[in-house]
Design an enzyme around this catalytic site. Structure first.
Site, PDB file in Angstrom:
ATOM      1  N   PHE A  59      -7.246   2.415  -9.607  1.00 54.40           N
ATOM      2  CA  PHE A  59      -8.384   1.937  -9.020  1.00 54.40           C
ATOM      3  C   PHE A  59      -8.112   2.965  -7.496  1.00 54.40           C
ATOM      4  O   PHE A  59      -8.605   3.115  -6.919  1.00 54.40           O
ATOM      5  CB  PHE A  59      -8.154   0.843  -8.430  1.00 54.40           C
ATOM      6  CG  PHE A  59      -6.378   0.530  -8.158  1.00 54.40           C
ATOM      7  CD1 PHE A  59      -6.209   0.610  -6.855  1.00 54.40           C
ATOM      8  CD2 PHE A  59      -5.234  -0.183  -8.986  1.00 54.40           C
ATOM      9  CE1 PHE A  59      -5.508   0.682  -6.028  1.00 54.40           C
ATOM     10  CE2 PHE A  59      -4.401  -0.525  -8.314  1.00 54.40           C
ATOM     11  CZ  PHE A  59      -4.451  -0.002  -7.068  1.00 54.40           C
ATOM     12  N   ARG A  87       0.793  -9.435   8.453  1.00 50.79           N
ATOM     13  CA  ARG A  87       0.480  -9.408   7.322  1.00 50.79           C
ATOM     14  C   ARG A  87       0.005 -11.108   6.723  1.00 50.79           C
ATOM     15  O   ARG A  87      -0.054 -11.796   5.919  1.00 50.79           O
ATOM     16  CB  ARG A  87       2.026  -9.380   6.072  1.00 50.79           C
ATOM     17  CG  ARG A  87       2.304  -7.802   6.504  1.00 50.79           C
ATOM     18  CD  ARG A  87       1.694  -6.769   5.288  1.00 50.79           C
ATOM     19  NE  ARG A  87       1.558  -7.359   4.645  1.00 50.79           N
ATOM     20  CZ  ARG A  87       1.533  -6.054   3.284  1.00 50.79           C
ATOM     21  NH1 ARG A  87       1.062  -5.201   3.705  1.00 50.79           N
ATOM     22  NH2 ARG A  87       1.692  -6.205   1.898  1.00 50.79           N
ATOM     23  N   THR A  93      -3.338 -10.163  -0.576  1.00 52.01           N
ATOM     24  CA  THR A  93      -3.871  -9.371  -1.703  1.00 52.01           C
ATOM     25  C   THR A  93      -5.624  -9.611  -2.341  1.00 52.01           C
ATOM     26  O   THR A  93      -6.638  -9.190  -1.183  1.00 52.01           O
ATOM     27  CB  THR A  93      -3.424  -8.176  -2.294  1.00 52.01           C
ATOM     28  OG1 THR A  93      -2.392  -7.399  -1.753  1.00 52.01           O
ATOM     29  CG2 THR A  93      -4.323  -6.488  -2.676  1.00 52.01           C
ATOM     30  N   ARG A 104      -8.074 -13.261   4.520  1.00 51.81           N
ATOM     31  CA  ARG A 104      -8.637 -13.048   2.887  1.00 51.81           C
ATOM     32  C   ARG A 104      -8.329 -14.702   2.333  1.00 51.81           C
ATOM     33  O   ARG A 104      -9.698 -15.127   1.843  1.00 51.81           O
ATOM     34  CB  ARG A 104      -7.612 -11.947   2.299  1.00 51.81           C
ATOM     35  CG  ARG A 104      -7.652 -11.215   2.971  1.00 51.81           C
ATOM     36  CD  ARG A 104      -6.543 -10.487   1.916  1.00 51.81           C
ATOM     37  NE  ARG A 104      -6.542  -8.862   2.522  1.00 51.81           N
ATOM     38  CZ  ARG A 104      -4.758  -7.702   1.860  1.00 51.81           C
ATOM     39  NH1 ARG A 104      -4.238  -8.158   1.494  1.00 51.81           N
ATOM     40  NH2 ARG A 104      -4.956  -6.470   2.007  1.00 51.81           N
ATOM     41  N   ASN A 114     -11.596  -6.519   0.036  1.00 54.43           N
ATOM     42  CA  ASN A 114     -10.548  -7.855   0.974  1.00 54.43           C
ATOM     43  C   ASN A 114     -10.158  -8.144   2.107  1.00 54.43           C
ATOM     44  O   ASN A 114      -9.523  -8.381   3.055  1.00 54.43           O
ATOM     45  CB  ASN A 114      -8.509  -8.100  -0.106  1.00 54.43           C
ATOM     46  CG  ASN A 114      -8.191  -6.937  -0.364  1.00 54.43           C
ATOM     47  OD1 ASN A 114      -8.530  -5.778   1.016  1.00 54.43           O
ATOM     48  ND2 ASN A 114      -7.068  -6.188  -0.373  1.00 54.43           N
ATOM     49  N   GLU A 128       1.019   5.340   8.759  1.00 59.42           N
ATOM     50  CA  GLU A 128      -0.412   5.055   9.168  1.00 59.42           C
ATOM     51  C   GLU A 128      -1.049   5.425  10.705  1.00 59.42           C
ATOM     52  O   GLU A 128      -2.356   5.699  10.159  1.00 59.42           O
ATOM     53  CB  GLU A 128      -0.781   3.150   8.473  1.00 59.42           C
ATOM     54  CG  GLU A 128      -0.666   3.520   7.295  1.00 59.42           C
ATOM     55  CD  GLU A 128      -0.550   1.525   7.265  1.00 59.42           C
ATOM     56  OE1 GLU A 128      -0.422   1.679   5.175  1.00 59.42           O
ATOM     57  OE2 GLU A 128      -0.763   1.281   7.488  1.00 59.42           O
TER      58      GLU A 128
END
Ligand code: CMP
Length: 156
Positions: A59, A87, A93, A104, A114, A128
Site C-alpha cells: 500500500f 496514541r 489503525t 478513529r 484513518n 517526523e
C-alpha cells in the site's frame, strides 16, 4: 515520566470532513500543549521519508499519493509521556475496530483513511517533527494551566 513531544498529522480525509477543530480540541482538553501547527502539502520526498518503515508494503504507493493529494495539518504536541498519551486518544489503525471514545473509533471506518497520524515512539516523533517543522516553527513556552494539569513532581 518525561516531558516529550509528538507529531500529529490530520490526513486529507480529516481535513475534508471538517475534523481539524474537533481533533485539536480533544488534545487541548486532555491537557497537552500545542507547540507547533501548520498546513502543508507533503511532497513525495517528504512522504517517502515519513513512511520509510512501510516502503516495502503493497500500500506504500497508494498511501503516498493519498497523503500528497491535498494539504494536511501538522501539529506538535507536548506533555508528560506525550507519545503514548496521543496514541491512546487516536485509537488503533483500523477505524472500524478502534475503541469508541478514541478519534478513529468515534469518526473512522477505514484503514487507509484513518483521519490522523500519531508518532509511535520518541525516536519517530523526533524524526517526523524534523520532516515538517523547521526549528523556529516549534515553540517552547510556559503553559498557564500546567500547575493544575500536573502535580509538581510530575512536571520535572
Ligand atoms: P498510520 O498508522 O498513521 O501510518 C501508516 C499508515 O498506512 C496507516 O496509518 C494507514 O493510513 C496506512 N495503512 C496501514 N495499513 C494499510 C493497509 N493495509 N492498506 C492501506 N493503508 C494502510
Amino acid at each position: 515520566m518525561s516531558n516529550a513531544r509528538t507529531a500529529v498529522l490530520v490526513k486529507p480525509d480529516g481535513l475534508q470532513r471538517g475534523l481539524i477543530g474537533e481533533i485539536i480540541g480533544r488534545f487541548e482538553r486532555k491537557g497537552l500543549k500545542l507547540v507547533g501547527l501548520k498546513m502543508v502539502q507533503m511532497t513525495d520526498e517528504m512522504l517517502s521519508e515519513w513512511y520509510v518503515e512501510h516502503k516495502d508494503r503493497s500500500f506504500f504507493g497508494d498511501l503516498k499519493s493519498f497523503m500528497g493529494s491535498m494539504p494536511i495539518v501538522a501539529m506538535a504536541w507536548e506533555g508528560v509521556d506525550a507519545v503514548p498519551v496521543v496514541r491512546k486518544l487516536v485509537g488503533t489503525t483500523l477505524g472500524r475496530e478502534a475503541e469508541a471514545g478514541s478519534i478513529r473509533g468515534d469518526f473512522g471506518m477505514s484503514q487507509q483513511m484513518n483521519l490522523i497520524h500519531a508518532s509511535s515512539s520518541d525516536e519517530d516523533a523526533a524524526r517526523e517533527l524534523k520532516i515538517v517543522f523547521k526549528d523556529n516553527e516549534l515553540f517552547g513556552y510556559q503553559g498557564a494551566m500546567e500547575c493544575v494539569i500536573y502535580a509538581e513532581q510530575e512536571r520535572k
